[in-house]
Motif scaffolding. Structure first.
Motif, PDB file in Angstrom:
ATOM      1  N   VAL A 199    -114.020  19.882 -50.724  1.00 20.15           N
ATOM      2  CA  VAL A 199    -114.398  18.751 -51.567  1.00 20.15           C
ATOM      3  C   VAL A 199    -113.463  17.566 -51.343  1.00 20.15           C
ATOM      4  CG1 VAL A 199    -114.627  17.965 -53.951  1.00 20.15           C
ATOM      5  CG2 VAL A 199    -115.460  20.218 -53.312  1.00 20.15           C
ATOM      6  N   TRP A 200    -112.157  17.847 -51.250  1.00 21.44           N
ATOM      7  CA  TRP A 200    -111.161  16.780 -51.081  1.00 21.44           C
ATOM      8  C   TRP A 200    -110.719  16.635 -49.631  1.00 21.44           C
ATOM      9  CZ3 TRP A 200    -107.397  18.274 -55.660  1.00 21.44           C
ATOM     10  CH2 TRP A 200    -108.026  17.965 -56.886  1.00 21.44           C
ATOM     11  N   SER A 201    -111.548  16.992 -48.700  1.00 20.82           N
ATOM     12  CA  SER A 201    -111.151  16.967 -47.296  1.00 20.82           C
ATOM     13  C   SER A 201    -110.738  15.560 -46.860  1.00 20.82           C
ATOM     14  CB  SER A 201    -112.310  17.441 -46.420  1.00 20.82           C
ATOM     15  OG  SER A 201    -111.989  17.282 -45.050  1.00 20.82           O
ATOM     16  N   PRO A 202    -109.540  15.417 -46.274  1.00 20.79           N
ATOM     17  CA  PRO A 202    -109.114  14.089 -45.807  1.00 20.79           C
ATOM     18  C   PRO A 202    -109.936  13.572 -44.636  1.00 20.79           C
ATOM     19  CG  PRO A 202    -107.525  15.781 -45.176  1.00 20.79           C
ATOM     20  CD  PRO A 202    -108.514  16.441 -46.085  1.00 20.79           C
ATOM     21  N   SER A 203    -110.815  14.404 -44.062  1.00 19.80           N
ATOM     22  CA  SER A 203    -111.720  13.909 -43.027  1.00 19.80           C
ATOM     23  C   SER A 203    -112.728  12.928 -43.605  1.00 19.80           C
ATOM     24  CB  SER A 203    -112.455  15.083 -42.362  1.00 19.80           C
ATOM     25  OG  SER A 203    -113.240  15.790 -43.306  1.00 19.80           O
ATOM     26  N   ARG A 204    -112.920  12.983 -44.931  1.00 18.70           N
ATOM     27  CA  ARG A 204    -113.728  11.971 -45.615  1.00 18.70           C
ATOM     28  C   ARG A 204    -112.815  10.807 -45.989  1.00 18.70           C
ATOM     29  NH1 ARG A 204    -117.165  15.635 -49.984  1.00 18.70           N
ATOM     30  NH2 ARG A 204    -118.249  16.953 -48.472  1.00 18.70           N
ATOM     31  N   LEU A 205    -113.183   9.630 -45.601  1.00 15.53           N
ATOM     32  CA  LEU A 205    -112.334   8.463 -45.822  1.00 15.53           C
ATOM     33  C   LEU A 205    -112.027   8.257 -47.297  1.00 15.53           C
ATOM     34  CD1 LEU A 205    -113.907   5.933 -43.288  1.00 15.53           C
ATOM     35  CD2 LEU A 205    -111.895   7.382 -42.995  1.00 15.53           C
ATOM     36  N   THR A 206    -112.958   8.677 -48.161  1.00 17.42           N
ATOM     37  CA  THR A 206    -112.744   8.525 -49.600  1.00 17.42           C
ATOM     38  C   THR A 206    -111.548   9.320 -50.077  1.00 17.42           C
ATOM     39  OG1 THR A 206    -115.145   8.354 -49.805  1.00 17.42           O
ATOM     40  CG2 THR A 206    -113.902   8.652 -51.843  1.00 17.42           C
ATOM     41  N   PHE A 207    -111.267  10.438 -49.424  1.00 20.72           N
ATOM     42  CA  PHE A 207    -110.199  11.339 -49.870  1.00 20.72           C
ATOM     43  C   PHE A 207    -108.990  11.342 -48.935  1.00 20.72           C
ATOM     44  CE2 PHE A 207    -114.111  13.069 -51.740  1.00 20.72           C
ATOM     45  CZ  PHE A 207    -113.753  13.046 -53.072  1.00 20.72           C
ATOM     46  N   TYR A 208    -108.848  10.269 -48.167  1.00 15.25           N
ATOM     47  CA  TYR A 208    -107.637  10.126 -47.352  1.00 15.25           C
ATOM     48  C   TYR A 208    -106.799   8.997 -47.926  1.00 15.25           C
ATOM     49  CZ  TYR A 208    -104.450   9.527 -43.487  1.00 15.25           C
ATOM     50  OH  TYR A 208    -103.311   9.435 -42.729  1.00 15.25           O
ATOM     51  N   PRO A 209    -105.516   9.261 -48.270  1.00 14.63           N
ATOM     52  CA  PRO A 209    -104.717  10.480 -48.056  1.00 14.63           C
ATOM     53  C   PRO A 209    -104.680  11.411 -49.269  1.00 14.63           C
ATOM     54  CG  PRO A 209    -103.274   8.701 -48.668  1.00 14.63           C
ATOM     55  CD  PRO A 209    -104.678   8.139 -48.730  1.00 14.63           C
ATOM     56  N   PHE A 210    -105.581  11.212 -50.227  1.00 18.85           N
ATOM     57  CA  PHE A 210    -105.582  12.010 -51.452  1.00 18.85           C
ATOM     58  C   PHE A 210    -105.653  13.508 -51.150  1.00 18.85           C
ATOM     59  CE2 PHE A 210    -107.931  14.102 -54.903  1.00 18.85           C
ATOM     60  CZ  PHE A 210    -107.168  13.742 -56.000  1.00 18.85           C
ATOM     61  N   GLY A 211    -106.456  13.907 -50.176  1.00 24.80           N
ATOM     62  CA  GLY A 211    -106.664  15.323 -49.896  1.00 24.80           C
ATOM     63  C   GLY A 211    -105.687  15.950 -48.929  1.00 24.80           C
ATOM     64  N   LEU A 212    -104.656  15.220 -48.508  1.00 21.46           N
ATOM     65  CA  LEU A 212    -103.709  15.779 -47.536  1.00 21.46           C
ATOM     66  C   LEU A 212    -102.952  16.976 -48.096  1.00 21.46           C
ATOM     67  CD1 LEU A 212    -102.184  12.602 -45.837  1.00 21.46           C
ATOM     68  CD2 LEU A 212    -103.734  14.292 -44.829  1.00 21.46           C
ATOM     69  N   ALA A 213    -102.622  16.935 -49.371  1.00 16.88           N
ATOM     70  CA  ALA A 213    -101.830  18.025 -49.969  1.00 16.88           C
ATOM     71  C   ALA A 213    -102.588  19.340 -49.915  1.00 16.88           C
ATOM     72  CB  ALA A 213    -101.462  17.674 -51.409  1.00 16.88           C
ATOM     73  N   VAL A 214    -103.858  19.325 -50.319  1.00 18.29           N
ATOM     74  CA  VAL A 214    -104.630  20.562 -50.325  1.00 18.29           C
ATOM     75  C   VAL A 214    -104.915  21.031 -48.901  1.00 18.29           C
ATOM     76  CG1 VAL A 214    -106.866  19.390 -50.484  1.00 18.29           C
ATOM     77  CG2 VAL A 214    -106.641  21.720 -51.319  1.00 18.29           C
ATOM     78  N   ALA A 215    -105.147  20.090 -47.976  1.00 13.50           N
ATOM     79  CA  ALA A 215    -105.407  20.468 -46.583  1.00 13.50           C
ATOM     80  C   ALA A 215    -104.183  21.126 -45.958  1.00 13.50           C
ATOM     81  CB  ALA A 215    -105.822  19.236 -45.778  1.00 13.50           C
ATOM     82  N   ARG A 216    -103.002  20.570 -46.221  1.00 10.12           N
ATOM     83  CA  ARG A 216    -101.774  21.143 -45.653  1.00 10.12           C
ATOM     84  C   ARG A 216    -101.450  22.498 -46.265  1.00 10.12           C
ATOM     85  NH1 ARG A 216     -98.482  15.372 -45.773  1.00 10.12           N
ATOM     86  NH2 ARG A 216     -99.355  14.549 -43.808  1.00 10.12           N
ATOM     87  N   LEU A 217    -101.696  22.634 -47.569  1.00 11.18           N
ATOM     88  CA  LEU A 217    -101.455  23.925 -48.209  1.00 11.18           C
ATOM     89  C   LEU A 217    -102.376  24.995 -47.639  1.00 11.18           C
ATOM     90  CD1 LEU A 217    -100.076  25.682 -50.321  1.00 11.18           C
ATOM     91  CD2 LEU A 217    -101.712  24.835 -52.017  1.00 11.18           C
ATOM     92  N   LEU A 218    -103.651  24.649 -47.451  1.00  8.14           N
ATOM     93  CA  LEU A 218    -104.592  25.619 -46.879  1.00  8.14           C
ATOM     94  C   LEU A 218    -104.209  25.974 -45.452  1.00  8.14           C
ATOM     95  CD1 LEU A 218    -107.192  27.261 -47.162  1.00  8.14           C
ATOM     96  CD2 LEU A 218    -108.461  25.250 -46.361  1.00  8.14           C
ATOM     97  N   ASN A 219    -103.792  24.994 -44.670  1.00  8.24           N
ATOM     98  CA  ASN A 219    -103.366  25.275 -43.294  1.00  8.24           C
ATOM     99  C   ASN A 219    -102.175  26.224 -43.276  1.00  8.24           C
ATOM    100  OD1 ASN A 219    -105.351  23.599 -42.256  1.00  8.24           O
ATOM    101  ND2 ASN A 219    -104.002  21.809 -42.144  1.00  8.24           N
ATOM    102  N   GLY A 220    -101.256  26.044 -44.232  1.00  6.83           N
ATOM    103  CA  GLY A 220    -100.111  26.940 -44.310  1.00  6.83           C
ATOM    104  C   GLY A 220    -100.513  28.352 -44.688  1.00  6.83           C
ATOM    105  N   LEU A 221    -101.453  28.480 -45.616  1.00 12.15           N
ATOM    106  CA  LEU A 221    -101.911  29.804 -46.032  1.00 12.15           C
ATOM    107  C   LEU A 221    -102.744  30.484 -44.952  1.00 12.15           C
ATOM    108  CD1 LEU A 221    -102.901  29.097 -49.754  1.00 12.15           C
ATOM    109  CD2 LEU A 221    -100.869  30.294 -48.919  1.00 12.15           C
ATOM    110  N   ASP A 222    -103.406  29.702 -44.112  1.00 12.45           N
ATOM    111  CA  ASP A 222    -104.227  30.262 -43.034  1.00 12.45           C
ATOM    112  C   ASP A 222    -103.386  30.722 -41.852  1.00 12.45           C
ATOM    113  OD1 ASP A 222    -106.637  29.955 -44.301  1.00 12.45           O
ATOM    114  OD2 ASP A 222    -107.139  28.046 -43.345  1.00 12.45           O
ATOM    115  N   TYR A 223    -102.171  30.243 -41.744  1.00 14.76           N
ATOM    116  CA  TYR A 223    -101.376  30.419 -40.529  1.00 14.76           C
ATOM    117  C   TYR A 223    -101.243  31.893 -40.138  1.00 14.76           C
ATOM    118  CZ  TYR A 223     -97.590  29.617 -37.187  1.00 14.76           C
ATOM    119  OH  TYR A 223     -96.835  29.564 -36.042  1.00 14.76           O
ATOM    120  N   VAL A 224    -100.798  32.732 -41.068  1.00 11.08           N
ATOM    121  CA  VAL A 224    -100.555  34.147 -40.740  1.00 11.08           C
ATOM    122  C   VAL A 224    -101.853  34.946 -40.633  1.00 11.08           C
ATOM    123  CG1 VAL A 224     -99.468  36.287 -41.525  1.00 11.08           C
ATOM    124  CG2 VAL A 224     -98.225  34.129 -41.678  1.00 11.08           C
TER     125      VAL A 224
END
Length: 325
Positions: A199-224
């Motif tokens: 929903v808050w994906s920073p790939s949508r211009l409306t949510f950039y940079p608002f959605g960066l926090a959730v995107a980075r957290l998900l990337n960190g959780l996906d890593y392992v």
């Protein structure tokens, strides 16, 4: 002594006793059974209300006229508010229920979406086979943020393969991974974060940079878990070749966890994945992975079959971990 250990391991009563002492083991299998027989439809999923509230909250705190730094801070605070509140509610409820394994099974059932991804892959592959671009685009639009109306059969094949791979990993393998670590609460929190990131994906211009926090957290959780699932996916013929592709090409993808899985699948089935994608009319350059053929119906069905086998092995290892711990 070795013979006594072997006799104990081969005794079904030994495993039943261990399972009885590990209620999370039964919660895992109960949730998987219910999920496979009765997958939760998107129309009845509580995540639709979660996503609606996320949009309402974003409308209040994510203003286009605000400075970029303020919007980024607002995204982090909104993420903490939503996920923190949900975590407190789930933990408090878990302390009040009379039978925790059943509660954990219910949360895991709500978090899983593997069956729906599997159903999507079958319908999508059939649409590609019939060259029914309208149906394929409609199916894909429900799963991705990128624009699908302009995609050709070649683009649809790539996007469908990526969606199948990452969807199975995120909505199946990663959910189970966090269930093993943190129980039903951890599984549902991870699944909630996946929906929030869309929903808050920073790939949508409306949510950039608002959605960066959730995107980075998900990337960190996906890593392992994504990398572990990629290693499992590489098992079979020429595993070292696929692992080499993971290391060389997966590192170049913008998110290293998903990059490993895409590179492994590309190497195993000689596919071409990645490349440019359009989000809200803006063309985004993405790394190309592999140099093989474009995924067709045949490749999608092969991916589906391989992912099913990998998921079954993943579930078996997860159940074993719950017995051992």
């Amino acid at each position: 002594m070795n013979l006594a250990i072997m006799d104990a391991l081969l005794n079904p009563q030994y495993w039943l006793t261990m399972a009885a002492n590990h209620p999370s083991f039964w919660a895992l299998w109960l949730a998987l059974l219910i999920h496979w027989l009765l997958p939760l439809s998107a129309n009845y999923s509580p995540f639709q209300y979660w996503q609606q509230y996320a949009l309402i909250l974003a409308d209040q705190v994510n203003q286009p006229t605000d400075p970029k730094r303020q919007r980024k801070l607002a995204g982090g605070l909104a993420l903490a508010l939503m996920c923190g509140t949900l975590a407190i509610l789930l933990i408090a409820t878990r302390e009040l229920v009379w039978f925790r394994p059943l509660f954990d099974a219910l949360l895991l059932w709500l978090a899983l979406d593997w069956r729906n991804i599997d159903t999507f892959s079958q319908a999508f592959a059939y649409a590609i086979e019939q060259h029914d671009k309208g149906t394929a685009r409609a199916l894909l639009a429900n799963r991705v943020n990128r624009e699908t109306e302009s995609l050709s059969i070649v683009g649809l094949g790539k996007a469908g393969a990526e969606t199948l791979l990452l969807g199975t990993a995120r909505h199946g393998a990663c959910v189970i991974f966090y269930f093993v670590l943190f129980g039903g609460v951890g599984a549902l929190l991870y699944a909630s974060l996946v929906r929030l990131a869309r929903v808050w994906s920073p790939s949508r211009l409306t949510f950039y940079p608002f959605g960066l926090a959730v995107a980075r957290l998900l990337n960190g959780l996906d890593y392992v878990p994504m990398r572990l699932f990629a290693l499992l996916f590489a098992l079979g013929r020429s595993p070292l070749t696929h692992l080499k592709a993971c290391w060389q090409q997966g590192q170049r993808w913008r998110t290293p966890g998903p990059g490993w899985l895409l590179a492994c699948a590309s190497s195993r089935f000689q596919l071409s994945l990645g490349g440019p994608a359009i989000y809200q009319g803006t063309k985004t350059l993405r790394t190309k992975i592999g140099s093989g053929v474009t995924p067709a119906c045949y490749h999608l069905l092969l991916l589906r079959q391989k992912l099913r086998v990998s998921m079954l092995i993943w579930i078996a290892f997860s159940a074993l971990c719950l017995l051992i711990v």
